[in-house]
Design an enzyme around this catalytic site. Structure first.
Site, mmCIF file in Angstrom:
data_model
loop_
_atom_site.group_PDB
_atom_site.id
_atom_site.type_symbol
_atom_site.label_atom_id
_atom_site.label_comp_id
_atom_site.label_asym_id
_atom_site.label_seq_id
_atom_site.Cartn_x
_atom_site.Cartn_y
_atom_site.Cartn_z
ATOM 1 N N ARG A 64 14.170 -35.226 24.855
ATOM 2 C CA ARG A 64 13.068 -34.641 25.610
ATOM 3 C C ARG A 64 11.914 -34.433 24.647
ATOM 4 N NH1 ARG A 64 12.310 -29.219 24.818
ATOM 5 N NH2 ARG A 64 13.895 -28.160 23.545
ATOM 6 N N ASP A 72 18.105 -25.472 11.754
ATOM 7 C CA ASP A 72 16.975 -24.620 11.424
ATOM 8 C C ASP A 72 17.499 -23.466 10.576
ATOM 9 O OD1 ASP A 72 14.865 -25.989 12.649
ATOM 10 O OD2 ASP A 72 15.329 -25.114 14.610
ATOM 11 N N TYR A 76 21.541 -31.280 11.463
ATOM 12 C CA TYR A 76 20.252 -30.623 11.242
ATOM 13 C C TYR A 76 20.343 -29.178 11.697
ATOM 14 C CZ TYR A 76 15.372 -29.454 11.075
ATOM 15 O OH TYR A 76 14.204 -28.830 10.763
ATOM 16 N N ARG A 121 3.783 -28.429 27.289
ATOM 17 C CA ARG A 121 3.404 -27.127 27.837
ATOM 18 C C ARG A 121 2.091 -27.268 28.599
ATOM 19 N NH1 ARG A 121 3.911 -23.713 22.247
ATOM 20 N NH2 ARG A 121 6.100 -24.199 21.758
ATOM 21 N N GLU A 162 3.330 -34.020 1.860
ATOM 22 C CA GLU A 162 4.749 -34.309 2.030
ATOM 23 C C GLU A 162 4.938 -35.766 2.425
ATOM 24 O OE1 GLU A 162 8.065 -32.887 5.240
ATOM 25 O OE2 GLU A 162 7.055 -31.291 4.118
ATOM 26 N N ARG A 175 2.401 -34.790 6.391
ATOM 27 C CA ARG A 175 1.682 -33.543 6.634
ATOM 28 C C ARG A 175 1.128 -32.981 5.331
ATOM 29 N NH1 ARG A 175 6.259 -28.920 8.096
ATOM 30 N NH2 ARG A 175 7.729 -29.386 6.406
ATOM 31 N N ARG A 197 17.587 -38.861 4.774
ATOM 32 C CA ARG A 197 16.184 -39.080 4.424
ATOM 33 C C ARG A 197 15.819 -38.093 3.323
ATOM 34 N NH1 ARG A 197 13.450 -43.285 4.903
ATOM 35 N NH2 ARG A 197 11.477 -42.314 5.517
#
Length: 387
Positions: free
Chosen positions: A179, A361, A359, A183, A310, A289, A258
């Protein structure tokens, strides 16, 4: 002799998973040795201060969570500033707000109401789905366009994604993008979580406190693999947070990762880019970024700003592994290593992003570490870690 003090646990890695486990184990009376191959604690959350600026050494780390327990836990060790990440995207000089919201749609098409933006996206989605016929999207590009349309995909998804993964979007599996967050409100806050912020003074202070206990010894600049067999022979319980395939000497082959490269620059200006984070979403710009650190907490010496660019990189054994590549092929390979890990479950716990090849957070790492403590020491579900 490595277990010189009859340690109850060896923790390999002084990042959040290892440091939290060591801290909580010591509070429960266990003696812990923490070893870390880098010359500092904190893992990828490590920060330092220069020119009055708190610099994140391994990319921007904004703490965000809906988990009240985790938020209360981390606030024991630092005061947080309430920073909200409001990212800008630069596509060949055009600037757009991220994540995709009404500001983005106005910048892209001039639409002013949710109905106008929804209609624009729907037209592009239907065109994409029409080209696919009735079949399911076969790759990331087809999947993304079927979700968001061509304009946003081409400018804000394609180039950035291909740089991150090091592969063409048409070569990436569709399931990577299940997805895309859209917003239909004028809200540039990158995260939806209830609790958000950055610790005033940086993250390193948190790890210094976590590991400051008379029952914890820390050895930095110490590579587990330099004496792997001796550690395994001398320690009955090990919490390992490194790469799971490396632990088993890559016997089934390398998992894919990566890597990243960071280039820091001291700028003789008060304000270089006007925002904490700007993503570069075109394919031609080699970095993904640019972070200007003073905008994270407003602190800096006069006339100086510190920025970091980066760059995504292919991983090899000489580089740091930052992100697991969780495609079907690598997940099948990981399951083989997970079976080996299960055979050692009485002695070794594999944890964190690299140990579990997923992964996470930051708040998820904290949560996983506290869950391990509950399981390891058979604590009740309602046990409170906050003091």
């Amino acid at each position: 002799m490595l277990n010189t003090k009859k340690y109850d646990y060896l923790v390999v890695g002084a990042g959040p998973y290892g440091a939290i486990f060591a801290h909580e184990a010591a509070k429960l009376g266990k003696r812990v040795l923490v070893i870390e191959k880098r010359d500092h604690v904190g893992g990828n959350m490590h920060t330092h201060v220069e020119h009055g600026v708190t610099v994140h050494d391994y990319g921007a780390h904004i703490f965000h969570t809906d988990n009240t327990e985790i938020w209360q836990y981390i606030q024991q060790f630092a005061e947080f500033n309430g920073f909200q990440n409001q990212v800008m995207a630069n596509y060949k000089g055009e600037l757009y707000n991220l994540p995709f919201n009404m500001n983005t749609f106005y910048e892209m098409w001039g639409t002013k109401t949710p109905a106008e933006a929804q209609a624009k996206i729907e037209v592009q989605k239907q065109e994409a789905l029409g080209q696919l016929g009735n079949r399911t999207p076969r790759n990331l590009e087809e999947q993304a366009i079927s979700l968001i349309g061509t304009d946003i995909y081409q400018k804000l998804v394609k180039g950035y994604t291909e740089k991150q993964w090091g592969r063409k979007a048409t070569e990436l599996p569709a399931f990577i993008i299940k997805r895309l967050p859209v917003r239909f409100v004028y809200n540039n806050n990158y995260f939806n979580h209830r609790y958000q912020g950055i610790p005033i003074g940086g993250y390193t202070q948190i790890f210094d406190q976590l590991l400051d206990h008379p029952l914890i010894d820390v050895q930095v600049g110490t590579d587990f693999f330099s004496q792997r067999d001796a550690y395994l022979a001398e320690f009955d319980k090990i919490v390992y947070t490194g790469m799971i395939d490396q632990f088993f000497d890559y016997q089934y082959g390398e998992l894919a990762y990566r890597s990243l490269k960071f280039e820091k620059e001291i700028m003789d200006v008060d304000n270089y880019q006007g925002n904490a984070v700007i993503n570069y979403t075109d394919a031609d710009t080699p970095y993904t970024r640019v972070m200007e650190w003073k905008h994270f907490d407003g602190a800096s010496d006069d006339g100086v700003s510190v920025v970091t660019r980066e760059y995504p990189q292919a991983w090899n054994r000489e580089k740091e592994a930052y992100y697991p590549v969780n495609d079907e092929q690598n997940m099948a390979l990981y399951k083989q290593y997970a079976r080996l890990a299960q055979d050692l479950s009485g002695q070794v716990v594999f944890g964190g992003r690299l140990g579990q090849y997923r992964y996470y957070d930051m708040d998820q790492v904290f949560h996983a570490a506290l869950n391990l403590v509950r399981q390891e020491f058979k604590l009740p579900a309602d046990y409170h870690f906050s003091e």
